[in-house]
Design a protein around this motif. Structure first.
Motif, short mmCIF file in Angstrom:
data_model
loop_
_atom_site.label_atom_id
_atom_site.label_comp_id
_atom_site.label_asym_id
_atom_site.label_seq_id
_atom_site.Cartn_x
_atom_site.Cartn_y
_atom_site.Cartn_z
N ARG A 1 0.83 -1.20 0.00
CA ARG A 1 0.00 0.00 0.00
C ARG A 1 0.87 1.26 0.00
NH1 ARG A 1 -1.13 3.47 3.65
NH2 ARG A 1 -0.16 2.22 5.28
N ILE A 2 1.94 1.24 0.79
CA ILE A 2 2.85 2.39 0.84
C ILE A 2 3.53 2.57 -0.52
CG2 ILE A 2 4.91 3.32 1.94
CD1 ILE A 2 4.08 1.80 4.47
N GLU B 144 1.36 4.04 -3.42
CA GLU B 144 1.16 5.49 -3.39
C GLU B 144 2.32 6.24 -4.05
OE1 GLU B 144 -1.48 7.07 -2.34
OE2 GLU B 144 -2.55 5.31 -1.61
N LYS B 145 3.49 5.59 -4.15
CA LYS B 145 4.69 6.24 -4.67
C LYS B 145 4.96 5.90 -6.13
CE LYS B 145 6.73 5.88 -0.03
NZ LYS B 145 6.72 7.32 0.28
N SER C 261 -2.01 5.83 -11.40
CA SER C 261 -3.28 6.48 -11.69
C SER C 261 -3.18 7.34 -12.94
CB SER C 261 -3.74 7.32 -10.49
OG SER C 261 -2.80 8.35 -10.23
N ALA D 243 1.19 10.08 -8.47
CA ALA D 243 1.80 9.36 -7.35
C ALA D 243 2.38 10.39 -6.38
CB ALA D 243 2.89 8.40 -7.83
N ASP D 244 2.68 9.93 -5.16
CA ASP D 244 3.33 10.81 -4.18
C ASP D 244 4.73 11.17 -4.66
OD1 ASP D 244 1.06 10.24 -2.83
OD2 ASP D 244 2.02 9.14 -1.19
N HIS E 24 9.56 10.87 -7.89
CA HIS E 24 8.99 9.87 -7.00
C HIS E 24 10.09 8.95 -6.49
CE1 HIS E 24 5.18 11.26 -8.75
NE2 HIS E 24 5.75 11.07 -9.93
N SER F 10 0.70 14.58 -3.13
CA SER F 10 0.20 13.22 -2.98
C SER F 10 -0.55 12.81 -4.23
CB SER F 10 -0.73 13.11 -1.75
OG SER F 10 -0.06 13.47 -0.57
N ARG F 11 -0.71 11.52 -4.41
CA ARG F 11 -1.46 11.03 -5.57
C ARG F 11 -2.88 11.56 -5.54
NH1 ARG F 11 -2.51 4.77 -5.96
NH2 ARG F 11 -4.14 5.31 -4.50
N PHE G 287 -6.80 -0.28 -8.57
CA PHE G 287 -7.23 1.04 -8.09
C PHE G 287 -8.38 1.57 -8.94
CE2 PHE G 287 -2.76 0.66 -6.87
CZ PHE G 287 -2.87 0.86 -5.51
#
Length: 424
Positions: free
Chosen positions: A290-291, A294-295, A299, A337-338, A358, A381-382, A424
């Protein structure tokens, strides 16, 4: 031959004072006729191309909207399923902790019963030994009494007989008390054995319930981990290397899940403990996935009102290093992404360009923007809005040019987007 097709002509221009003429040579007529044919042909072809593009764009836009709706429905369903799986896993984890506590208590009770039963057995053996000694003494006293009565001697003999009778009475009383104590210990031992059997049955039933909970947890972990693992592999990333990098750089609250420690006292590890630690390891892997997700840019940079006009690859003899999304000027553009903004200014060719760095050596670029809503050094953040679609720089129309680079090398952004669509 040219004069036969285009004979020389004269164009007379008459005014009040004079008359003038212009000679139209065959060569001049050929050039004019050729130019007219080219202009008319180009007009027809351009009109046909525009009409075909307009029709195709309408069909593609409708198809893109349908795919977007299907994708959003799929995303909502997956989100609900993921949430339900997470709730089931949390509930199962709570049940598992409660079961472990209950098993620990029952094991302690069982050990106490076993110790008590051992003590009762040892006490019973001592009573039986005492009883045997008392019976032997009684037999000896009876033998002495019989011998005394057989002799039938004087008053001393009668006194000895009376003394023997007293001794015999004391032994009989002791024997009766010992027999009663033996019966009581036997009843206590039988009760302890019955209670131990009941506890063993309850422990076995509890272990069966725990096994069912373990199976549910293991199935939930398998269903949750496999799609994430396939997603990263579809994007060309090694999940094990990715997990190790995230674990090394993790600084969140609580840290990663730690295995349960059980004392084995030199014996083989408890199978339940091994299964519990395997489940905790899977839960830790999901948390790290999950972490990492996000990076990584899984998306879309735009969400609605767009159409893809050009993909990644060779175009007109040179590499088109990204994917183009056409839309109206001002359409919101989002971070995929983050990351940290490393560039947000005008760049030749790209126009208004935003670069986001990223983790894992990945960089995303958003070009031809109409506006930029972030600054250099800003953490995003994403899903955060970073700008608006535009037509700046070398652009043939309003669109977003979106790039993904790994260690500075352009890669196809759709590899990441397609990999993330099923999750996602």
């Amino acid at each position: 031959m040219l004069e036969r097709v285009f004979p020389e002509k004269r164009l007379f221009l008459r005014s009040d004072e004079e008359t003038r003429f212009i000679r139209l040579k065959p060569e001049t007529q050929l050039v004019a006729w050729t130019g007219s044919v080219l202009v008319v042909g180009w007009t027809i072809i351009a009109t046909a191309i525009l009409l075909m593009d307009s029709i195709g764009a309408g069909n593609f836009r409708a198809q893109a909207e349908r795919e977007q709706m299907v994708y959003e429905d799929r995303l909502n369903a997956l989100s609900q399923e993921r949430d339900s799986r997470a709730m089931e896993a949390a509930a199962a984890h709570d049940r598992f902790n409660a079961a472990l506590t209950q098993i620990s208590v029952m094991q302690s009770q069982l050990l106490e019963v076993e110790e008590k039963r051992g003590e009762l057995e040892r006490g019973l053996e001592a009573v039986q030994a005492t009883l045997r000694d008392a019976m032997r003494l009684r037999e000896d006293a009876l033998a002495q009494l019989a011998a005394i009565e057989a002799e039938g001697e004087n008053g001393n003999t009668v006194a000895q007989s009376s003394e023997a009778n007293g001794t015999l009475g004391l032994l009989s009383s002791a024997l009766a008390e010992t027999a009663a104590e033996r019966d009581k210990i036997a009843r206590d031992a039988e009760f302890a054995i019955t209670q131990a059997q009941e506890l063993e049955l309850e422990l076995r039933l509890q272990q069966e319930r725990n096994d069912q909970i373990f199976r549910q947890l293991e199935e939930a972990m398998l269903v949750s981990v496999e799609p994430l693992d396939r997603m990263f592999r579809a994007a060309g990333m090694n999940p094990d290397t990715l997990i190790n990098q995230v674990r090394q750089g993790y600084s969140g609250t609580g840290g990663s899940l730690t295995p349960i420690q059980f004392s084995t006292r030199g014996a083989e590890p408890d199978p339940d403990a091994l299964r519990a630690n395997a489940i905790l390891t899977a839960m830790d892997r999901i948390n790290l996935y999950r972490i990492a997700a996000e990076k990584v840019p899984f998306s879309m940079p735009v969400r609605s009102g767009y159409r893809m006009t050009s993909g990644f690859g060779q175009r007109w003899g040179r590499l088109h290093a990204g994917t183009d999304f056409a839309g109206s000027i001002g359409l919101p553009v989002y971070a995929t992404a983050d990351g940290t903004v490393t560039h947000a200014s005008w760049t030749s060719g790209y126009g208004r360009l935003i670069k986001i760095q990223h983790d894992f050596g990945i960089e995303t670029r958003y070009a031809h923007l109409n506006a930029m809503d972030v600054r250099v050094g800003q953490r995003v953040s994403r899903g955060d809005r970073i700008g608006a679609l535009g037509n700046s720089g070398r652009s043939t129309g309003p669109h977003l040019h979106y790039e993904v680079r790994e260690s500075g090398i352009p890669v196809n952004p759709m590899n990441y987007i397609r990999a993330g669509r099923d999750v996602f």
